[in-house]
Design a protein around this motif. Sequence first.
Motif, PDB file in Angstrom:
ATOM      1  N   PRO A 137      11.348  -8.788  -0.527  1.00 57.25           N
ATOM      2  CA  PRO A 137      11.692  -7.412  -0.168  1.00 57.25           C
ATOM      3  C   PRO A 137      13.201  -7.203  -0.115  1.00 57.25           C
ATOM      4  N   HIS A 138      13.633  -6.034  -0.505  1.00 59.08           N
ATOM      5  CA  HIS A 138      15.035  -5.654  -0.368  1.00 59.08           C
ATOM      6  C   HIS A 138      15.144  -4.149  -0.532  1.00 59.08           C
ATOM      7  N   HIS A 139      16.339  -3.651  -0.301  1.00 59.43           N
ATOM      8  CA  HIS A 139      16.618  -2.231  -0.464  1.00 59.43           C
ATOM      9  C   HIS A 139      17.367  -2.014  -1.777  1.00 59.43           C
ATOM     10  N   SER A 149      18.857   4.209   8.649  1.00 61.25           N
ATOM     11  CA  SER A 149      19.538   3.948   7.383  1.00 61.25           C
ATOM     12  C   SER A 149      18.526   3.945   6.258  1.00 61.25           C
ATOM     13  N   SER A 150      19.029   4.013   5.032  1.00 58.87           N
ATOM     14  CA  SER A 150      18.135   3.938   3.887  1.00 58.87           C
ATOM     15  C   SER A 150      17.495   2.562   3.783  1.00 58.87           C
ATOM     16  N   ALA A 151      18.196   1.527   4.236  1.00 56.54           N
ATOM     17  CA  ALA A 151      17.612   0.182   4.239  1.00 56.54           C
ATOM     18  C   ALA A 151      16.446   0.103   5.219  1.00 56.54           C
ATOM     19  N   ALA A 152      16.567   0.780   6.359  1.00 59.48           N
ATOM     20  CA  ALA A 152      15.465   0.812   7.322  1.00 59.48           C
ATOM     21  C   ALA A 152      14.271   1.567   6.753  1.00 59.48           C
ATOM     22  N   TYR A 153      14.550   2.596   5.970  1.00 64.06           N
ATOM     23  CA  TYR A 153      13.475   3.322   5.287  1.00 64.06           C
ATOM     24  C   TYR A 153      12.715   2.377   4.362  1.00 64.06           C
ATOM     25  N   SER A 154      13.445   1.617   3.557  1.00 60.85           N
ATOM     26  CA  SER A 154      12.797   0.685   2.630  1.00 60.85           C
ATOM     27  C   SER A 154      11.949  -0.327   3.379  1.00 60.85           C
ATOM     28  N   GLN A 155      12.476  -0.820   4.483  1.00 57.76           N
ATOM     29  CA  GLN A 155      11.738  -1.820   5.252  1.00 57.76           C
ATOM     30  C   GLN A 155      10.436  -1.244   5.800  1.00 57.76           C
ATOM     31  N   PHE A 156      10.474   0.005   6.259  1.00 58.38           N
ATOM     32  CA  PHE A 156       9.257   0.621   6.784  1.00 58.38           C
ATOM     33  C   PHE A 156       8.239   0.838   5.674  1.00 58.38           C
ATOM     34  N   VAL A 157       8.688   1.355   4.536  1.00 62.30           N
ATOM     35  CA  VAL A 157       7.768   1.623   3.432  1.00 62.30           C
ATOM     36  C   VAL A 157       7.122   0.339   2.923  1.00 62.30           C
ATOM     37  N   LEU A 158       7.887  -0.729   2.852  1.00 62.99           N
ATOM     38  CA  LEU A 158       7.372  -1.992   2.306  1.00 62.99           C
ATOM     39  C   LEU A 158       6.470  -2.742   3.273  1.00 62.99           C
ATOM     40  N   THR A 159       6.675  -2.576   4.571  1.00 64.75           N
ATOM     41  CA  THR A 159       5.982  -3.459   5.514  1.00 64.75           C
ATOM     42  C   THR A 159       5.080  -2.756   6.523  1.00 64.75           C
ATOM     43  N   LEU A 179       3.301   7.611  -6.603  1.00 62.93           N
ATOM     44  CA  LEU A 179       1.904   7.344  -6.253  1.00 62.93           C
ATOM     45  C   LEU A 179       1.697   5.847  -6.356  1.00 62.93           C
ATOM     46  N   ARG A 180       1.229   5.239  -5.283  1.00 62.61           N
ATOM     47  CA  ARG A 180       1.014   3.796  -5.277  1.00 62.61           C
ATOM     48  C   ARG A 180      -0.307   3.472  -4.600  1.00 62.61           C
ATOM     49  N   SER A 181      -0.961   2.437  -5.078  1.00 65.23           N
ATOM     50  CA  SER A 181      -2.261   2.074  -4.522  1.00 65.23           C
ATOM     51  C   SER A 181      -2.081   1.298  -3.219  1.00 65.23           C
ATOM     52  N   ARG A 182      -3.125   1.328  -2.414  1.00 68.49           N
ATOM     53  CA  ARG A 182      -3.088   0.535  -1.183  1.00 68.49           C
ATOM     54  C   ARG A 182      -3.030  -0.951  -1.507  1.00 68.49           C
ATOM     55  N   ARG A 183      -3.650  -1.351  -2.615  1.00 71.64           N
ATOM     56  CA  ARG A 183      -3.579  -2.758  -3.047  1.00 71.64           C
ATOM     57  C   ARG A 183      -2.135  -3.174  -3.273  1.00 71.64           C
ATOM     58  N   LEU A 184      -1.370  -2.336  -3.937  1.00 76.72           N
ATOM     59  CA  LEU A 184       0.029  -2.666  -4.171  1.00 76.72           C
ATOM     60  C   LEU A 184       0.802  -2.710  -2.856  1.00 76.72           C
ATOM     61  N   MET A 185       0.541  -1.778  -1.971  1.00 76.17           N
ATOM     62  CA  MET A 185       1.246  -1.759  -0.692  1.00 76.17           C
ATOM     63  C   MET A 185       0.948  -3.019   0.123  1.00 76.17           C
ATOM     64  N   GLU A 186      -0.274  -3.493   0.064  1.00 77.83           N
ATOM     65  CA  GLU A 186      -0.623  -4.753   0.730  1.00 77.83           C
ATOM     66  C   GLU A 186       0.087  -5.928   0.069  1.00 77.83           C
TER      67      GLU A 186
END
Length: 343
Positions: free
Chosen positions: A231-233, A149-159, A215-222
Amino acid sequence: MASKPDIAMASIVRVRFIFLSCFLAFFGRRRRRCQKSASAGPLFQPDISSAARCSGCRTLPARTDRPKRGAMSEDGFSLSPPRERLSLPNVTLCAVSSSNVAATIEAMEASLAQASFGEAILFTDADTRAIRAVMHPDLRVVRIDRIGSSAAYSQFVLTQMVDHVRTSHCLIVQWDGHVIDGGRWQQEFLDYDYIGARWPQFDDGRDVGNGGFSLRSRRLMEACRAPEFAPHHPEDLAICRTNRGLLEGMGLRFAPAALADRFSAERAGDPATSFGYHGVFLMPRVLGADRFWRIYRTLDERSSLWRDFSDIVKALRSGPSPALRSLRMAANRVIDFAFSHTR
Protein backbone atom coordinates in the motif's frame (compact mmCIF):
# COMPACT_ATOMS: atom_id res chain seq x y z
CA MET A 1 14.41 28.66 3.77
CA ALA A 2 13.11 31.85 2.19
CA SER A 3 12.66 34.88 4.43
CA LYS A 4 9.22 36.42 4.97
CA PRO A 5 10.08 39.48 2.79
CA ASP A 6 11.06 37.12 -0.02
CA ILE A 7 7.77 35.26 0.36
CA ALA A 8 5.83 38.53 0.35
CA MET A 9 7.61 39.71 -2.80
CA ALA A 10 6.93 36.38 -4.52
CA SER A 11 3.26 36.69 -3.60
CA ILE A 12 3.07 40.20 -5.09
CA VAL A 13 4.63 38.97 -8.32
CA ARG A 14 2.14 36.10 -8.47
CA VAL A 15 -0.77 38.51 -7.88
CA ARG A 16 0.29 40.68 -10.79
CA PHE A 17 0.79 37.69 -13.07
CA ILE A 18 -2.56 36.12 -12.17
CA PHE A 19 -4.50 39.37 -12.58
CA LEU A 20 -2.87 39.92 -15.97
CA SER A 21 -3.84 36.38 -16.99
CA CYS A 22 -7.43 37.04 -15.99
CA PHE A 23 -7.69 40.20 -18.05
CA LEU A 24 -6.13 38.54 -21.07
CA ALA A 25 -8.49 35.58 -20.76
CA PHE A 26 -11.64 37.69 -20.55
CA PHE A 27 -11.03 40.76 -22.60
CA GLY A 28 -8.43 39.77 -25.16
CA ARG A 29 -10.72 37.28 -26.92
CA ARG A 30 -14.18 38.57 -26.01
CA ARG A 31 -15.29 39.11 -29.58
CA ARG A 32 -14.40 35.54 -30.54
CA ARG A 33 -16.46 34.23 -27.62
CA CYS A 34 -19.51 36.15 -28.85
CA GLN A 35 -19.07 34.76 -32.34
CA LYS A 36 -18.87 31.21 -31.03
CA SER A 37 -21.98 31.73 -28.90
CA ALA A 38 -23.89 32.99 -31.89
CA SER A 39 -22.90 30.03 -34.01
CA ALA A 40 -23.65 27.34 -31.43
CA GLY A 41 -25.52 24.41 -32.94
CA PRO A 42 -28.74 22.79 -31.74
CA LEU A 43 -28.95 19.94 -29.31
CA PHE A 44 -28.08 16.63 -30.86
CA GLN A 45 -29.98 13.36 -30.81
CA PRO A 46 -27.63 10.56 -29.76
CA ASP A 47 -28.18 6.94 -30.61
CA ILE A 48 -30.23 5.09 -28.04
CA SER A 49 -28.80 1.68 -27.32
CA SER A 50 -31.09 -1.11 -26.22
CA ALA A 51 -31.41 -1.44 -22.47
CA ALA A 52 -29.11 -4.07 -20.99
CA ARG A 53 -30.58 -6.24 -18.28
CA CYS A 54 -28.96 -8.28 -15.54
CA SER A 55 -29.72 -9.30 -11.99
CA GLY A 56 -27.48 -6.57 -10.59
CA CYS A 57 -28.44 -3.56 -12.71
CA ARG A 58 -30.99 -2.02 -14.99
CA THR A 59 -29.77 0.20 -17.81
CA LEU A 60 -32.05 3.00 -18.95
CA PRO A 61 -32.17 4.30 -22.52
CA ALA A 62 -29.71 7.10 -23.20
CA ARG A 63 -31.12 10.60 -22.73
CA THR A 64 -31.59 12.79 -25.79
CA ASP A 65 -31.51 16.20 -24.12
CA ARG A 66 -27.75 16.55 -23.67
CA PRO A 67 -25.79 19.16 -25.57
CA LYS A 68 -23.73 18.68 -28.65
CA ARG A 69 -20.59 16.59 -28.10
CA GLY A 70 -17.90 18.71 -26.48
CA ALA A 71 -20.16 21.77 -26.21
CA MET A 72 -20.62 23.81 -23.09
CA SER A 73 -23.50 26.08 -22.29
CA GLU A 74 -24.20 28.32 -19.32
CA ASP A 75 -26.01 25.39 -17.71
CA GLY A 76 -23.37 22.78 -18.61
CA PHE A 77 -24.63 19.43 -19.76
CA SER A 78 -25.51 17.77 -16.48
CA LEU A 79 -29.00 16.43 -16.88
CA SER A 80 -32.06 17.00 -14.79
CA PRO A 81 -33.18 13.96 -12.76
CA PRO A 82 -34.69 11.29 -15.03
CA ARG A 83 -38.26 10.12 -14.66
CA GLU A 84 -36.94 6.72 -13.65
CA ARG A 85 -33.55 6.33 -12.00
CA LEU A 86 -31.02 3.68 -12.95
CA SER A 87 -31.20 0.86 -10.41
CA LEU A 88 -27.87 -0.47 -9.07
CA PRO A 89 -28.73 -2.62 -6.03
CA ASN A 90 -25.34 -4.39 -6.13
CA VAL A 91 -23.35 -1.16 -5.93
CA THR A 92 -22.59 0.97 -2.86
CA LEU A 93 -21.99 4.67 -3.47
CA CYS A 94 -19.15 5.88 -1.22
CA ALA A 95 -17.30 9.11 -0.48
CA VAL A 96 -14.66 9.89 2.17
CA SER A 97 -14.00 13.47 3.22
CA SER A 98 -13.14 15.80 6.08
CA SER A 99 -12.78 18.84 3.80
CA ASN A 100 -15.09 20.24 1.14
CA VAL A 101 -17.84 18.21 2.77
CA ALA A 102 -20.67 20.35 1.41
CA ALA A 103 -19.35 19.84 -2.13
CA THR A 104 -18.94 16.12 -1.45
CA ILE A 105 -22.58 15.87 -0.39
CA GLU A 106 -23.54 17.74 -3.56
CA ALA A 107 -21.61 15.21 -5.67
CA MET A 108 -23.27 12.27 -3.93
CA GLU A 109 -26.72 13.80 -4.36
CA ALA A 110 -26.01 14.46 -8.04
CA SER A 111 -25.20 10.75 -8.40
CA LEU A 112 -28.29 9.76 -6.42
CA ALA A 113 -30.42 11.91 -8.72
CA GLN A 114 -29.38 9.67 -11.61
CA ALA A 115 -29.25 6.25 -9.90
CA SER A 116 -30.40 4.36 -6.85
CA PHE A 117 -27.80 2.23 -5.08
CA GLY A 118 -27.75 -0.64 -2.63
CA GLU A 119 -26.40 1.88 -0.14
CA ALA A 120 -24.97 5.40 -0.21
CA ILE A 121 -22.40 6.14 2.51
CA LEU A 122 -20.55 9.33 3.37
CA PHE A 123 -17.56 8.73 5.64
CA THR A 124 -16.72 11.93 7.52
CA ASP A 125 -15.96 13.46 10.90
CA ALA A 126 -17.88 16.64 10.02
CA ASP A 127 -21.19 17.64 11.51
CA THR A 128 -23.28 17.21 8.38
CA ARG A 129 -26.38 18.65 10.04
CA ALA A 130 -24.60 21.99 10.33
CA ILE A 131 -23.65 21.80 6.64
CA ARG A 132 -26.91 20.57 5.16
CA ALA A 133 -30.12 20.65 7.19
CA VAL A 134 -31.83 18.12 4.93
CA MET A 135 -29.89 15.54 2.91
CA HIS A 136 -31.02 12.94 0.41
CA PRO A 137 -32.98 10.23 2.28
CA ASP A 138 -30.81 7.47 0.77
CA LEU A 139 -27.58 8.99 2.09
CA ARG A 140 -26.16 7.54 5.30
CA VAL A 141 -23.33 9.14 7.29
CA VAL A 142 -20.68 6.99 8.97
CA ARG A 143 -18.56 8.82 11.51
CA ILE A 144 -14.80 8.33 11.19
CA ASP A 145 -11.64 9.96 12.52
CA ARG A 146 -10.59 13.11 10.73
CA ILE A 147 -8.94 12.58 7.34
CA GLY A 148 -6.14 15.11 7.67
CA SER A 149 -4.27 14.48 4.44
CA SER A 150 -4.55 12.84 1.06
CA ALA A 151 -2.28 10.07 2.35
CA ALA A 152 -4.76 9.41 5.17
CA TYR A 153 -7.51 9.23 2.56
CA SER A 154 -5.58 6.56 0.66
CA GLN A 155 -4.99 4.59 3.83
CA PHE A 156 -8.69 4.60 4.69
CA VAL A 157 -9.78 3.59 1.19
CA LEU A 158 -7.25 0.75 1.02
CA THR A 159 -7.74 -0.69 4.49
CA GLN A 160 -11.03 0.35 6.11
CA MET A 161 -13.73 1.19 3.59
CA VAL A 162 -14.35 -2.44 2.63
CA ASP A 163 -15.63 -3.19 6.14
CA HIS A 164 -18.70 -1.08 5.37
CA VAL A 165 -19.42 -2.37 1.85
CA ARG A 166 -21.94 -5.21 1.69
CA THR A 167 -22.59 -5.17 -2.05
CA SER A 168 -20.51 -6.76 -4.80
CA HIS A 169 -19.16 -3.39 -6.02
CA CYS A 170 -18.42 0.08 -4.70
CA LEU A 171 -18.64 3.33 -6.66
CA ILE A 172 -16.27 5.92 -5.16
CA VAL A 173 -16.93 9.60 -5.80
CA GLN A 174 -15.22 12.75 -4.58
CA TRP A 175 -16.35 16.37 -4.36
CA ASP A 176 -15.13 17.05 -7.90
CA GLY A 177 -16.79 14.16 -9.72
CA HIS A 178 -20.01 12.21 -9.88
CA VAL A 179 -22.47 10.41 -12.18
CA ILE A 180 -23.42 12.55 -15.16
CA ASP A 181 -26.07 10.43 -16.88
CA GLY A 182 -27.50 7.16 -15.59
CA GLY A 183 -28.58 6.33 -19.14
CA ARG A 184 -24.92 5.79 -20.07
CA TRP A 185 -24.47 2.92 -17.62
CA GLN A 186 -23.37 -0.35 -19.23
CA GLN A 187 -23.81 -3.81 -17.80
CA GLU A 188 -20.24 -4.59 -18.83
CA PHE A 189 -18.89 -2.27 -16.13
CA LEU A 190 -19.74 -4.87 -13.50
CA ASP A 191 -17.74 -7.56 -15.33
CA TYR A 192 -14.52 -5.98 -14.03
CA ASP A 193 -13.00 -5.56 -10.61
CA TYR A 194 -11.69 -2.05 -11.27
CA ILE A 195 -12.62 0.69 -13.70
CA GLY A 196 -11.74 4.38 -13.63
CA ALA A 197 -10.84 7.12 -16.08
CA ARG A 198 -7.85 6.36 -18.30
CA TRP A 199 -4.46 7.94 -17.55
CA PRO A 200 -3.08 9.37 -20.82
CA GLN A 201 0.46 9.72 -19.40
CA PHE A 202 0.94 5.93 -19.39
CA ASP A 203 1.32 3.92 -22.61
CA ASP A 204 2.30 0.51 -21.24
CA GLY A 205 -1.22 -0.95 -21.09
CA ARG A 206 -1.62 -0.13 -17.39
CA ASP A 207 -3.50 3.09 -17.89
CA VAL A 208 -6.76 2.33 -16.02
CA GLY A 209 -7.24 4.23 -13.92
CA ASN A 210 -8.21 7.19 -11.83
CA GLY A 211 -9.70 6.48 -8.41
CA GLY A 212 -11.64 9.73 -7.86
CA PHE A 213 -14.62 8.31 -9.73
CA SER A 214 -14.09 4.58 -9.84
CA LEU A 215 -16.00 1.33 -9.63
CA ARG A 216 -14.24 -1.47 -7.79
CA SER A 217 -15.36 -4.89 -6.63
CA ARG A 218 -15.44 -5.94 -3.01
CA ARG A 219 -13.06 -8.76 -3.98
CA LEU A 220 -10.49 -6.22 -5.09
CA MET A 221 -10.97 -4.14 -1.95
CA GLU A 222 -10.35 -7.23 0.18
CA ALA A 223 -7.26 -8.09 -1.88
CA CYS A 224 -5.81 -4.67 -1.05
CA ARG A 225 -5.49 -5.85 2.55
CA ALA A 226 -3.52 -8.96 1.63
CA PRO A 227 -0.07 -9.16 3.29
CA GLU A 228 1.71 -9.14 -0.07
CA PHE A 229 -0.09 -5.99 -1.28
CA ALA A 230 2.20 -2.93 -1.09
CA PRO A 231 0.00 0.00 0.00
CA HIS A 232 1.03 3.58 -0.64
CA HIS A 233 -0.34 6.97 -1.59
CA PRO A 234 -2.07 7.68 -3.92
CA GLU A 235 -4.26 4.64 -3.57
CA ASP A 236 -5.26 4.44 -7.24
CA LEU A 237 -1.63 4.20 -8.34
CA ALA A 238 -1.02 1.58 -5.67
CA ILE A 239 -3.85 -0.52 -7.09
CA CYS A 240 -3.52 0.11 -10.82
CA ARG A 241 0.24 0.44 -11.22
CA THR A 242 2.32 -0.85 -8.30
CA ASN A 243 0.21 -3.89 -7.44
CA ARG A 244 -1.67 -4.54 -10.67
CA GLY A 245 0.40 -7.61 -11.54
CA LEU A 246 -0.21 -9.04 -8.08
CA LEU A 247 -3.95 -8.40 -8.30
CA GLU A 248 -4.23 -9.86 -11.78
CA GLY A 249 -2.39 -12.91 -10.49
CA MET A 250 -5.23 -13.28 -7.99
CA GLY A 251 -7.70 -13.38 -10.88
CA LEU A 252 -8.86 -9.77 -10.60
CA ARG A 253 -9.69 -7.93 -13.84
CA PHE A 254 -9.05 -4.32 -14.87
CA ALA A 255 -11.30 -2.78 -17.51
CA PRO A 256 -9.80 -2.06 -20.95
CA ALA A 257 -9.10 1.54 -21.91
CA ALA A 258 -11.98 1.84 -24.37
CA LEU A 259 -14.50 0.79 -21.73
CA ALA A 260 -12.87 3.09 -19.19
CA ASP A 261 -13.51 6.03 -21.55
CA ARG A 262 -17.20 5.16 -21.61
CA PHE A 263 -17.25 4.90 -17.82
CA SER A 264 -15.47 8.11 -16.83
CA ALA A 265 -13.60 11.14 -18.09
CA GLU A 266 -10.73 12.94 -16.47
CA ARG A 267 -7.52 13.87 -18.34
CA ALA A 268 -8.69 11.43 -21.00
CA GLY A 269 -12.21 10.61 -22.20
CA ASP A 270 -15.12 12.94 -22.89
CA PRO A 271 -17.72 13.88 -20.24
CA ALA A 272 -20.21 14.50 -23.06
CA THR A 273 -20.40 10.72 -23.54
CA SER A 274 -19.21 9.13 -20.28
CA PHE A 275 -21.25 7.79 -17.37
CA GLY A 276 -19.38 10.02 -14.91
CA TYR A 277 -16.32 12.17 -14.51
CA HIS A 278 -13.64 13.34 -12.12
CA GLY A 279 -11.67 16.59 -12.03
CA VAL A 280 -12.41 20.13 -10.91
CA PHE A 281 -11.26 21.43 -14.31
CA LEU A 282 -14.23 19.62 -15.89
CA MET A 283 -16.82 20.92 -13.44
CA PRO A 284 -17.69 24.19 -15.23
CA ARG A 285 -18.18 22.23 -18.44
CA VAL A 286 -20.33 19.53 -16.85
CA LEU A 287 -22.30 21.65 -14.37
CA GLY A 288 -22.25 25.05 -16.02
CA ALA A 289 -20.22 28.00 -14.78
CA ASP A 290 -22.86 29.30 -12.37
CA ARG A 291 -23.47 26.00 -10.57
CA PHE A 292 -19.73 25.38 -10.40
CA TRP A 293 -19.29 28.80 -8.83
CA ARG A 294 -21.89 28.08 -6.15
CA ILE A 295 -19.96 24.92 -5.25
CA TYR A 296 -16.62 26.72 -5.39
CA ARG A 297 -17.80 29.21 -2.76
CA THR A 298 -18.38 26.36 -0.28
CA LEU A 299 -14.85 24.96 -0.55
CA ASP A 300 -12.56 25.05 2.46
CA GLU A 301 -9.68 23.25 0.69
CA ARG A 302 -8.81 24.53 -2.77
CA SER A 303 -5.34 23.15 -3.53
CA SER A 304 -6.52 20.83 -6.32
CA LEU A 305 -7.84 23.79 -8.35
CA TRP A 306 -4.63 25.67 -8.92
CA ARG A 307 -2.98 23.27 -11.35
CA ASP A 308 -5.81 24.02 -13.80
CA PHE A 309 -6.40 27.63 -12.79
CA SER A 310 -6.16 29.02 -16.34
CA ASP A 311 -8.60 26.48 -17.80
CA ILE A 312 -11.12 27.10 -15.01
CA VAL A 313 -10.88 30.89 -15.49
CA LYS A 314 -11.56 30.48 -19.21
CA ALA A 315 -14.55 28.24 -18.46
CA LEU A 316 -16.04 30.90 -16.20
CA ARG A 317 -16.57 33.11 -19.28
CA SER A 318 -19.80 31.24 -20.00
CA GLY A 319 -21.40 32.42 -16.75
CA PRO A 320 -22.35 35.75 -15.16
CA SER A 321 -19.75 38.19 -13.77
CA PRO A 322 -16.78 36.31 -15.22
CA ALA A 323 -14.18 39.01 -14.54
CA LEU A 324 -15.17 39.45 -10.89
CA ARG A 325 -15.26 35.71 -10.32
CA SER A 326 -11.88 35.16 -11.92
CA LEU A 327 -10.37 37.94 -9.82
CA ARG A 328 -11.77 36.37 -6.68
CA MET A 329 -10.25 33.04 -7.68
CA ALA A 330 -6.94 34.79 -8.31
CA ALA A 331 -7.05 36.36 -4.86
CA ASN A 332 -7.86 32.99 -3.27
CA ARG A 333 -4.96 31.44 -5.13
CA VAL A 334 -2.52 34.01 -3.79
CA ILE A 335 -3.88 33.62 -0.25
CA ASP A 336 -3.55 29.85 -0.43
CA PHE A 337 -0.02 30.14 -1.84
CA ALA A 338 1.09 32.57 0.87
CA PHE A 339 -0.50 30.48 3.62
CA SER A 340 1.14 27.26 2.40
CA HIS A 341 4.58 28.95 2.49
CA THR A 342 4.23 30.45 5.97
CA ARG A 343 3.04 27.39 7.87
